[in-house]
Scaffold this active site. Structure first.
Site, PDB file in Angstrom:
ATOM      1  N   CYS A 144     -16.133  40.548  51.264  1.00 45.52           N
ATOM      2  CA  CYS A 144     -15.721  41.936  51.069  1.00 45.52           C
ATOM      3  C   CYS A 144     -16.160  42.747  52.293  1.00 45.52           C
ATOM      4  CB  CYS A 144     -16.340  42.539  49.817  1.00 45.52           C
ATOM      5  SG  CYS A 144     -15.820  44.266  49.606  1.00 45.52           S
ATOM      6  N   LYS A 181     -10.036  41.132  39.715  1.00 43.22           N
ATOM      7  CA  LYS A 181     -10.706  41.908  40.773  1.00 43.22           C
ATOM      8  C   LYS A 181     -12.109  41.324  40.904  1.00 43.22           C
ATOM      9  CE  LYS A 181     -12.132  45.090  43.596  1.00 43.22           C
ATOM     10  NZ  LYS A 181     -11.653  45.090  45.012  1.00 43.22           N
ATOM     11  N   GLY A 219      -1.330  42.848  54.638  1.00 40.83           N
ATOM     12  CA  GLY A 219       0.117  42.986  54.740  1.00 40.83           C
ATOM     13  C   GLY A 219       0.701  42.184  55.894  1.00 40.83           C
TER      14      GLY A 219
END
Ligand SMILES: C=Cc1c(C(=O)O)[nH]c(=O)[nH]c1=O
Length: 311
Positions: free
Chosen positions: A129, A45, A220
């Site tokens: 991010c 992470k 996704g």
């Protein structure tokens, strides 16, 4: 371990790794990734100097064809991951992902990695991010990214890659590639989630994520076209010795095959890995191997980067 050296003689079974953020925040999760028999590498992470809880919940939501997240960089902090590396033998390369809350924090962690003689790993500086409240994605500010990389490479001499957000304009591919080609990067990892999407529960007429009024990064299968465009666009522009880790929208072997056709050396799996679990690596590898056998390909190099256009 220098990932690009690893990549050079990668066979199919070593092609895959987790997308940063997925199954890689705690020691337990990292151990499970380390012991997963198929994937060829793993990534932590993204870490900050101090541990962070991240954004308030709900901060992740599953969509019919993807996911939306506004995690807010929850992680155990730099020292926790350094301890993990020290106390665990590396059965596979572990990429250390770094995402400071500021340029100063990025530099602080990179100086510590550079000065740590015990650390010879591959580092990935996350400039993308989308979910830290009030923090812009550095990789959308080409000048700031150039300045940061100039400063980083004035002292950082170990293998270093960059995690990029998706770009949506060919001129932006030109502009970021012009910056990145100035530096001895080991790799580029593209794409991060597609920033600041919004999902709505129309029954309750409410957003589904609490942070940022519901805005979050989208991942996704629905982002596969954007991921393929970014892998292809950057492969066409980056120096050959800057390898590409293709991330985004991979749910099966065919998606991974497409990423490799666009030039990816390795392929990360995020949303699908989170939803299906670590057995995803075995399934996707088998699907990719079946495709290669059907086409008579013996190695990834037989088709890597060989996407055809319509003349
Ligand atoms: C590092 C923070 C990131 C996060 C996060 O922790 O919110 N989510 C993403 O989809 N991508 C990131 O790069």
């Amino acid at each position: 371990v220098d990932l690009s050296a690893q990549i050079a003689n990668m066979s199919v079974k070593n092609l895959f790794l987790n997308a940063s953020g997925i199954h890689c925040q705690t020691e337990e999760e990292l151990d499970e990734l380390m012991n997963e028999p198929v994937s060829g590498a793993m990534v932590t992470k993204s870490m900050t100097p101090k541990s962070r809880f991240g954004n308030p919940l709900p901060r992740y939501y599953r969509l019919a064809n993807g996911s939306i997240n506004s995690m807010g960089l929850p992680n155990q902090g730099f020292d926790y991951y350094m301890d993990y590396l020290k106390n665990h033998d590396q059965k596979k390369p572990i990429i250390v992902s770094v995402a400071g809350m500021s340029k100063e924090e990025d530099l602080e962690m990179l100086h510590q990695l550079q000065d740590n003689d015990g650390y010879q790993g591959l580092t990935e500086l996350n400039l993308s991010c989308p979910n830290v409240i009030g923090k812009p994605q550095m990789a959308y500010d080409f000048e700031a990214a150039d300045d940061l990389l100039h400063e980083v490479f004035s002292f950082y001499k170990k293998p270093l890659g960059i995690k990029l957000p998706p770009y949506f304009d060919l001129v932006h591919f030109d502009m970021i590639a012009e910056v990145l080609n100035k530096y001895p990067l080991s790799h580029v990892n593209t794409i991060n989630s597609v920033g600041n999407g919004l999902w709505i529960d129309t029954n309750s007429e409410t957003v589904v994520l609490k942070p940022k009024g519901g805005f979050g990064g989208v991942g996704g299968s629905m982002v596969l076209p954007t991921a393929l465009g970014n892998v292809r666009g950057l492969r066409q522009r980056l120096n050959d010795d800057i390898k590409i880790i293709g991330t985004g929208g991979v749910t099966n072997g065919g998606d991974a095959f497409a990423h490799i056709l666009c030039g990816a050396e390795m392929v990360s799996i995020g949303t699908q890995l989170y939803e299906e679990g670590l057995t995803t690596f075995e399934r996707v590898t088998k699907e990719l191997t079946d495709i290669m056998e059907a086409k008579g390909y013996k190695s990834l190099d037989d088709f890597r980067g060989k996407l055809k256009v319509i003349e």
